[in-house]
Design an enzyme around this catalytic site. Structure first.
Site, mmCIF file in Angstrom:
data_model
loop_
_atom_site.group_PDB
_atom_site.id
_atom_site.type_symbol
_atom_site.label_atom_id
_atom_site.label_comp_id
_atom_site.label_asym_id
_atom_site.label_seq_id
_atom_site.Cartn_x
_atom_site.Cartn_y
_atom_site.Cartn_z
ATOM 1 N N ASP A 33 90.506 48.063 26.720
ATOM 2 C CA ASP A 33 91.185 46.776 26.517
ATOM 3 C C ASP A 33 90.719 45.850 27.644
ATOM 4 O OD1 ASP A 33 93.222 44.655 26.457
ATOM 5 O OD2 ASP A 33 94.307 45.994 25.105
ATOM 6 N N ILE A 34 90.266 44.644 27.289
ATOM 7 C CA ILE A 34 89.740 43.740 28.332
ATOM 8 C C ILE A 34 90.853 42.999 29.073
ATOM 9 C CG2 ILE A 34 87.383 43.428 27.437
ATOM 10 C CD1 ILE A 34 88.368 40.783 26.181
ATOM 11 N N GLN A 96 102.337 42.747 16.947
ATOM 12 C CA GLN A 96 100.897 42.941 16.733
ATOM 13 C C GLN A 96 100.148 41.613 16.820
ATOM 14 O OE1 GLN A 96 99.890 44.823 12.964
ATOM 15 N NE2 GLN A 96 97.800 45.271 13.642
ATOM 16 N N HIS A 102 95.509 49.956 15.742
ATOM 17 C CA HIS A 102 95.079 50.427 17.060
ATOM 18 C C HIS A 102 96.240 51.022 17.831
ATOM 19 C CE1 HIS A 102 96.121 46.153 17.477
ATOM 20 N NE2 HIS A 102 96.543 46.444 18.703
ATOM 21 N N HIS A 104 97.364 51.859 21.736
ATOM 22 C CA HIS A 104 97.115 51.606 23.157
ATOM 23 C C HIS A 104 97.350 52.902 23.931
ATOM 24 C CE1 HIS A 104 97.516 47.076 22.948
ATOM 25 N NE2 HIS A 104 98.166 47.396 21.844
HETATM 26 P P1 5GP Z 1 98.270 44.172 19.906
HETATM 27 O O1 5GP Z 1 97.672 43.661 18.626
HETATM 28 O O2 5GP Z 1 98.687 45.601 19.846
HETATM 29 O O3 5GP Z 1 99.395 43.288 20.390
HETATM 30 O O4 5GP Z 1 97.209 44.093 21.053
HETATM 31 C C1 5GP Z 1 95.893 43.706 20.912
HETATM 32 C C2 5GP Z 1 95.168 44.095 22.183
HETATM 33 O O5 5GP Z 1 93.815 43.721 22.048
HETATM 34 C C3 5GP Z 1 95.697 43.438 23.461
HETATM 35 O O6 5GP Z 1 96.072 44.426 24.394
HETATM 36 C C4 5GP Z 1 94.512 42.616 23.954
HETATM 37 O O7 5GP Z 1 94.418 42.629 25.357
HETATM 38 C C5 5GP Z 1 93.331 43.292 23.300
HETATM 39 N N1 5GP Z 1 92.197 42.427 23.032
HETATM 40 C C6 5GP Z 1 92.229 41.174 22.511
HETATM 41 N N2 5GP Z 1 90.983 40.683 22.366
HETATM 42 C C7 5GP Z 1 90.132 41.657 22.779
HETATM 43 C C8 5GP Z 1 88.711 41.756 22.843
HETATM 44 O O8 5GP Z 1 87.961 40.836 22.514
HETATM 45 N N3 5GP Z 1 88.185 42.920 23.312
HETATM 46 C C9 5GP Z 1 88.986 43.968 23.701
HETATM 47 N N4 5GP Z 1 88.383 45.066 24.136
HETATM 48 N N5 5GP Z 1 90.333 43.912 23.654
HETATM 49 C C10 5GP Z 1 90.898 42.767 23.198
#
Ligand code: 5GP
Length: 137
Positions: A33-34, A96, A102, A104
């Protein structure tokens, strides 16, 4: 709701956007995660499309969780973590943001809280951490 193949993780899977690889097999991909909320924060996704847990197949769920377990052990070993927090969000109301299933993986240490989301990490450190976890697999 339909799966949108323009989501950021679909682009990562197609190699249109770079990512720091931790692990991959026939069914799943794990990358950093970046915007990490703990050191070693990484994400496990199925290689095939689904929005989240609600529309995932039994195979997608089980292969992802097998990879989550495998990478969690490696991350704990590589980083000296004493536990992991696993998070998985479903739809907007469930928190989300990216609509490709995904999980974490957040390595954890006693007394150290996770940090808030949305802050870009140090790319050199993230790259080195991906390599360390990968080497422990
Ligand atoms: P969620 O959808 O579960 O809320 O989280 C999405 C996750 O994707 C977040 O933790 C965010 O930091 C990560 N994320 C968003 N854009 C990118 C990206 O371009 N590359 C990566 N590796 N992670 C990302």
């Amino acid at each position: 709701m339909a799966y949108d193949d323009q989501n950021i993780f679909a682009k990562i899977l197609r190699g249109e956007i770079p990512s720091f690889k931790v692990y991959k097999d026939d069914d799943t991909y794990c990358f950093m995660d970046i915007m990490p909320r703990s050191k070693g924060h990484c994400l496990v996704i199925p290689k095939t499309p689904c929005r989240n847990m609600l529309d995932a197949s039994p195979d997608q769920l089980s292969t992802c969780l097998q990879t989550v377990q495998k990478v969690s052990h490696a991350a704990m070993k590589a980083l000296g973590a004493e536990g992991v927090t696993i998070q998985q969000f479903n739809e907007d109301a469930g928190g989300q943001e990216v609509y490709h299933l995904h999980y974490h993986i957040l390595p954890r240490w006693p007394g150290i809280k996770t940090t808030p989301p949305g802050k870009m990490g140090d790319m050199e450190e993230i790259k080195a951490t991906a390599e360390a976890i990968s080497a422990a697999l």
